[in-house]
Design a protein around this motif. Structure first.
Motif, PDB file in Angstrom:
ATOM      1  N   HIS A  57       6.832 -17.194  -0.497  1.00 59.16           N
ATOM      2  CA  HIS A  57       6.662 -15.855  -1.055  1.00 59.16           C
ATOM      3  C   HIS A  57       7.428 -14.859  -0.180  1.00 59.16           C
ATOM      4  CE1 HIS A  57       4.558 -12.080  -1.991  1.00 59.16           C
ATOM      5  NE2 HIS A  57       4.085 -12.659  -3.065  1.00 59.16           N
ATOM      6  N   ARG A  58       8.618 -14.410  -0.637  1.00 62.92           N
ATOM      7  CA  ARG A  58       9.475 -13.612   0.239  1.00 62.92           C
ATOM      8  C   ARG A  58      10.196 -12.473  -0.480  1.00 62.92           C
ATOM      9  NH1 ARG A  58      14.623 -15.258  -0.905  1.00 62.92           N
ATOM     10  NH2 ARG A  58      14.772 -17.206  -2.085  1.00 62.92           N
ATOM     11  N   ILE A  59      10.163 -12.452  -1.811  1.00 62.46           N
ATOM     12  CA  ILE A  59      10.925 -11.450  -2.559  1.00 62.46           C
ATOM     13  C   ILE A  59       9.980 -10.347  -3.026  1.00 62.46           C
ATOM     14  CG2 ILE A  59      12.494 -11.040  -4.485  1.00 62.46           C
ATOM     15  CD1 ILE A  59      13.049 -14.080  -4.496  1.00 62.46           C
ATOM     16  N   PRO A  60      10.180  -9.105  -2.580  1.00 66.02           N
ATOM     17  CA  PRO A  60       9.285  -8.022  -3.003  1.00 66.02           C
ATOM     18  C   PRO A  60       9.502  -7.689  -4.476  1.00 66.02           C
ATOM     19  CG  PRO A  60      11.097  -7.152  -1.687  1.00 66.02           C
ATOM     20  CD  PRO A  60      11.222  -8.636  -1.631  1.00 66.02           C
ATOM     21  N   PRO A  61       8.514  -7.047  -5.102  1.00 69.07           N
ATOM     22  CA  PRO A  61       8.567  -6.828  -6.553  1.00 69.07           C
ATOM     23  C   PRO A  61       9.831  -6.132  -7.041  1.00 69.07           C
ATOM     24  CG  PRO A  61       6.409  -6.231  -5.689  1.00 69.07           C
ATOM     25  CD  PRO A  61       7.263  -6.528  -4.502  1.00 69.07           C
ATOM     26  N   HIS A  62      10.304  -5.128  -6.298  1.00 73.13           N
ATOM     27  CA  HIS A  62      11.459  -4.366  -6.773  1.00 73.13           C
ATOM     28  C   HIS A  62      12.775  -5.117  -6.597  1.00 73.13           C
ATOM     29  CE1 HIS A  62      11.490  -3.663  -2.470  1.00 73.13           C
ATOM     30  NE2 HIS A  62      12.647  -3.036  -2.544  1.00 73.13           N
ATOM     31  N   GLN A  63      12.754  -6.253  -5.878  1.00 70.80           N
ATOM     32  CA  GLN A  63      13.976  -7.024  -5.679  1.00 70.80           C
ATOM     33  C   GLN A  63      13.963  -8.374  -6.400  1.00 70.80           C
ATOM     34  OE1 GLN A  63      14.392  -7.031  -1.318  1.00 70.80           O
ATOM     35  NE2 GLN A  63      15.954  -5.452  -1.531  1.00 70.80           N
ATOM     36  N   ASP A 154     -10.680  -8.532 -22.745  1.00 65.97           N
ATOM     37  CA  ASP A 154      -9.702  -9.093 -23.675  1.00 65.97           C
ATOM     38  C   ASP A 154      -8.616  -8.091 -24.069  1.00 65.97           C
ATOM     39  OD1 ASP A 154     -11.053  -7.376 -25.350  1.00 65.97           O
ATOM     40  OD2 ASP A 154     -11.853  -8.946 -26.667  1.00 65.97           O
ATOM     41  N   HIS A 155      -8.612  -6.941 -23.407  1.00 64.27           N
ATOM     42  CA  HIS A 155      -7.545  -5.973 -23.623  1.00 64.27           C
ATOM     43  C   HIS A 155      -7.492  -5.047 -22.407  1.00 64.27           C
ATOM     44  CE1 HIS A 155     -11.096  -3.708 -24.835  1.00 64.27           C
ATOM     45  NE2 HIS A 155     -10.402  -2.613 -24.574  1.00 64.27           N
ATOM     46  N   GLY A 156      -6.396  -4.349 -22.274  1.00 68.51           N
ATOM     47  CA  GLY A 156      -6.228  -3.407 -21.172  1.00 68.51           C
ATOM     48  C   GLY A 156      -4.789  -2.928 -21.140  1.00 68.51           C
ATOM     49  N   ILE A 157      -4.577  -1.791 -20.528  1.00 70.58           N
ATOM     50  CA  ILE A 157      -3.231  -1.237 -20.382  1.00 70.58           C
ATOM     51  C   ILE A 157      -2.790  -1.398 -18.935  1.00 70.58           C
ATOM     52  CG2 ILE A 157      -1.783   0.822 -20.558  1.00 70.58           C
ATOM     53  CD1 ILE A 157      -3.649   1.827 -22.739  1.00 70.58           C
ATOM     54  N   TYR A 158      -1.680  -2.098 -18.761  1.00 74.17           N
ATOM     55  CA  TYR A 158      -1.107  -2.409 -17.445  1.00 74.17           C
ATOM     56  C   TYR A 158      -0.071  -1.333 -17.105  1.00 74.17           C
ATOM     57  CZ  TYR A 158       1.489  -5.499 -14.091  1.00 74.17           C
ATOM     58  OH  TYR A 158       2.120  -6.054 -13.004  1.00 74.17           O
ATOM     59  N   GLY A 159      -0.254  -0.644 -16.014  1.00 79.16           N
ATOM     60  CA  GLY A 159       0.738   0.294 -15.519  1.00 79.16           C
ATOM     61  C   GLY A 159       1.563  -0.370 -14.430  1.00 79.16           C
ATOM     62  N   CYS A 160       2.883  -0.425 -14.634  1.00 78.05           N
ATOM     63  CA  CYS A 160       3.754  -1.122 -13.678  1.00 78.05           C
ATOM     64  C   CYS A 160       4.475  -0.122 -12.791  1.00 78.05           C
ATOM     65  CB  CYS A 160       4.763  -1.989 -14.418  1.00 78.05           C
ATOM     66  SG  CYS A 160       5.725  -3.040 -13.303  1.00 78.05           S
ATOM     67  N   THR A 161       4.228  -0.201 -11.489  1.00 73.70           N
ATOM     68  CA  THR A 161       4.845   0.700 -10.512  1.00 73.70           C
ATOM     69  C   THR A 161       5.943  -0.011  -9.738  1.00 73.70           C
ATOM     70  OG1 THR A 161       3.149   0.178  -8.868  1.00 73.70           O
ATOM     71  CG2 THR A 161       2.745   2.070 -10.303  1.00 73.70           C
ATOM     72  N   GLN A 162       6.702   0.760  -8.980  1.00 72.83           N
ATOM     73  CA  GLN A 162       7.900   0.239  -8.345  1.00 72.83           C
ATOM     74  C   GLN A 162       7.632  -0.658  -7.144  1.00 72.83           C
ATOM     75  OE1 GLN A 162      10.835   0.121  -9.341  1.00 72.83           O
ATOM     76  NE2 GLN A 162      12.290   0.103  -7.663  1.00 72.83           N
ATOM     77  N   GLY A 163       6.646  -0.284  -6.302  1.00 66.98           N
ATOM     78  CA  GLY A 163       6.423  -1.058  -5.092  1.00 66.98           C
ATOM     79  C   GLY A 163       7.588  -0.918  -4.119  1.00 66.98           C
ATOM     80  N   PRO A 164       7.551  -1.636  -2.993  1.00 67.04           N
ATOM     81  CA  PRO A 164       6.483  -2.558  -2.617  1.00 67.04           C
ATOM     82  C   PRO A 164       5.235  -1.876  -2.029  1.00 67.04           C
ATOM     83  CG  PRO A 164       8.161  -2.555  -0.922  1.00 67.04           C
ATOM     84  CD  PRO A 164       8.674  -1.669  -2.010  1.00 67.04           C
ATOM     85  N   ARG A 165       5.318  -0.576  -1.797  1.00 69.82           N
ATOM     86  CA  ARG A 165       4.135   0.116  -1.269  1.00 69.82           C
ATOM     87  C   ARG A 165       3.062   0.185  -2.354  1.00 69.82           C
ATOM     88  NH1 ARG A 165       3.292   5.009  -3.534  1.00 69.82           N
ATOM     89  NH2 ARG A 165       5.073   6.110  -4.452  1.00 69.82           N
ATOM     90  N   ASP A 178      -3.128   8.746 -17.997  1.00 68.53           N
ATOM     91  CA  ASP A 178      -2.204   8.163 -18.976  1.00 68.53           C
ATOM     92  C   ASP A 178      -2.855   7.041 -19.783  1.00 68.53           C
ATOM     93  OD1 ASP A 178      -0.196   9.850 -18.128  1.00 68.53           O
ATOM     94  OD2 ASP A 178       0.896   8.329 -16.982  1.00 68.53           O
ATOM     95  N   GLY A 179      -4.015   6.570 -19.322  1.00 66.33           N
ATOM     96  CA  GLY A 179      -4.707   5.513 -20.049  1.00 66.33           C
ATOM     97  C   GLY A 179      -4.635   4.148 -19.410  1.00 66.33           C
ATOM     98  N   CYS A 180      -4.024   4.047 -18.229  1.00 64.19           N
ATOM     99  CA  CYS A 180      -3.877   2.737 -17.586  1.00 64.19           C
ATOM    100  C   CYS A 180      -5.230   2.205 -17.091  1.00 64.19           C
ATOM    101  CB  CYS A 180      -2.911   2.822 -16.407  1.00 64.19           C
ATOM    102  SG  CYS A 180      -1.213   3.196 -16.878  1.00 64.19           S
ATOM    103  N   ASP A 181      -5.450   0.930 -17.303  1.00 62.15           N
ATOM    104  CA  ASP A 181      -6.647   0.244 -16.812  1.00 62.15           C
ATOM    105  C   ASP A 181      -6.355  -0.563 -15.556  1.00 62.15           C
ATOM    106  OD1 ASP A 181      -8.379   0.892 -19.133  1.00 62.15           O
ATOM    107  OD2 ASP A 181      -6.892  -0.298 -20.206  1.00 62.15           O
ATOM    108  N   LEU A 182      -5.095  -0.989 -15.408  1.00 59.91           N
ATOM    109  CA  LEU A 182      -4.664  -1.858 -14.315  1.00 59.91           C
ATOM    110  C   LEU A 182      -3.380  -1.309 -13.730  1.00 59.91           C
ATOM    111  CD1 LEU A 182      -4.807  -5.170 -16.379  1.00 59.91           C
ATOM    112  CD2 LEU A 182      -6.557  -4.472 -14.734  1.00 59.91           C
ATOM    113  N   VAL A 183      -3.113  -1.656 -12.479  1.00 64.02           N
ATOM    114  CA  VAL A 183      -1.835  -1.311 -11.874  1.00 64.02           C
ATOM    115  C   VAL A 183      -1.260  -2.551 -11.197  1.00 64.02           C
ATOM    116  CG1 VAL A 183      -2.983  -0.450  -9.763  1.00 64.02           C
ATOM    117  CG2 VAL A 183      -0.620   0.219 -10.263  1.00 64.02           C
ATOM    118  N   GLY A 184       0.021  -2.785 -11.451  1.00 65.25           N
ATOM    119  CA  GLY A 184       0.728  -3.902 -10.823  1.00 65.25           C
ATOM    120  C   GLY A 184       2.176  -3.519 -10.604  1.00 65.25           C
ATOM    121  N   MET A 185       2.950  -4.452 -10.052  1.00 64.51           N
ATOM    122  CA  MET A 185       4.340  -4.138  -9.710  1.00 64.51           C
ATOM    123  C   MET A 185       5.354  -5.071 -10.350  1.00 64.51           C
ATOM    124  SD  MET A 185       3.857  -3.415  -5.624  1.00 64.51           S
ATOM    125  CE  MET A 185       2.555  -2.340  -5.034  1.00 64.51           C
ATOM    126  N   THR A 186       4.898  -6.038 -11.155  1.00 67.24           N
ATOM    127  CA  THR A 186       5.832  -7.059 -11.651  1.00 67.24           C
ATOM    128  C   THR A 186       5.808  -7.234 -13.165  1.00 67.24           C
ATOM    129  OG1 THR A 186       4.159  -8.754 -11.194  1.00 67.24           O
ATOM    130  CG2 THR A 186       5.834  -8.386  -9.498  1.00 67.24           C
TER     131      THR A 186
END
Length: 245
Positions: A57-63, A154-165, A178-186
């Motif tokens: 595991h070595r590649i950050p989400p934005h790369q 069984d449902h949700g809105i995923y908000g995708c951010t830039q990362g890696p912070r 905005d309605g997001c239920d989850l936050v992730g970077m990928t």
């Protein structure tokens, strides 16, 4: 027979129980994918596996080279993709250890190579992305989570951010408005690249921490890793059910 590809995120760089038949060191017009595509059998089915962040595991989400990853999976014969994502919980229902099969996504990323349709084109192409996740794949994941008696939505809105912070509390507050239920970077541009390649795609998200401002405790990698370790058994059982069905 549908050949499923599994994209493993943080905590799933290896798929325990996967009998590897070959490792495919593929190249693509967009460069090399994050790791070799592993072709093998899992739960009695042929499957392709790719570690999104590389092995180790070595590649950050934005790369992550999302275009190379999706192109290589298509090239290897994938007909459908299940992506596993570690996420932060925004909505109160999305507590640590909770699973979610999101139905929508909002893209907050910037500067990522997000389409195959660019450069010297013969014509402009637009893909319909109204429903970013495949309905049938989502239903399969939901049925598998239910059969495993897992705590899930069984449902949700995923908000995708830039990362890696990780995000600030103010950013999470905005995402919640905005309605997001989850936050992730990928989650993006992975989902839309799959759509451009006509690959059915769905996400199995594991909440590994409260999003910024949703807990008074400090978010630590040690705690995130503990939750991931606890949740991976369910992730693998769900994947096995989806594949076997």
């Amino acid at each position: 027979m549908t050949v499923y590809a599994i994209i493993g995120g943080t905590g799933l760089t290896q798929l325990e129980g996967l009998t590897i038949h070959e490792a495919l060191p593929l190249d693509t017009p967009y460069g090399a994918p994050s790791a070799d595509i592993l072709r093998g059998s899992y739960a009695g089915r042929e499957v392709l596996f790719l570690a999104r962040h590389g092995q180790p595991h070595r590649i950050p989400p934005h790369q992550v080279n999302y275009r190379a990853n999706l192109w290589a999976l298509k090239q290897a014969g994938a007909k459908a993709i299940v992506a596993v994502n570690a996420v932060g919980g925004i909505h109160a229902a999305m507590g640590t250890g909770h699973f979610c099969v999101p139905h929508q996504i909002i893209d907050y990323t910037s500067g990522r190579a997000h389409t195959f349709y660019e450069g010297d084109l013969e014509h402009v192409t637009h893909v319909d992305f109204s429903q970013p996740y495949d309905r049938q794949l989502r239903e399969g994941l939901v049925a598998a989570l239910r059969a495993e008696n897992a705590a899930f939505s069984d449902h949700g809105i995923y908000g995708c951010t830039q990362g890696p912070r990780l995000e600030t509390a103010a950013e999470i507050a905005r995402m919640e408005r905005d309605g997001c239920d989850l936050v992730g970077m990928t989650g993006m541009p992975e989902a839309v690249l799959a759509r451009e390649l006509a690959l059915p795609y769905a996400c199995l998200a594991l909440v590994v921490n409260p999003a910024a401002g949703k807990s008074s405790a400090l978010i630590t990698m040690a705690e995130i890793e503990r939750v991931i370790e606890q949740g991976m058994g369910t992730v693998k059982a769900v994947l096995a059910r989806v594949l076997s069905n």
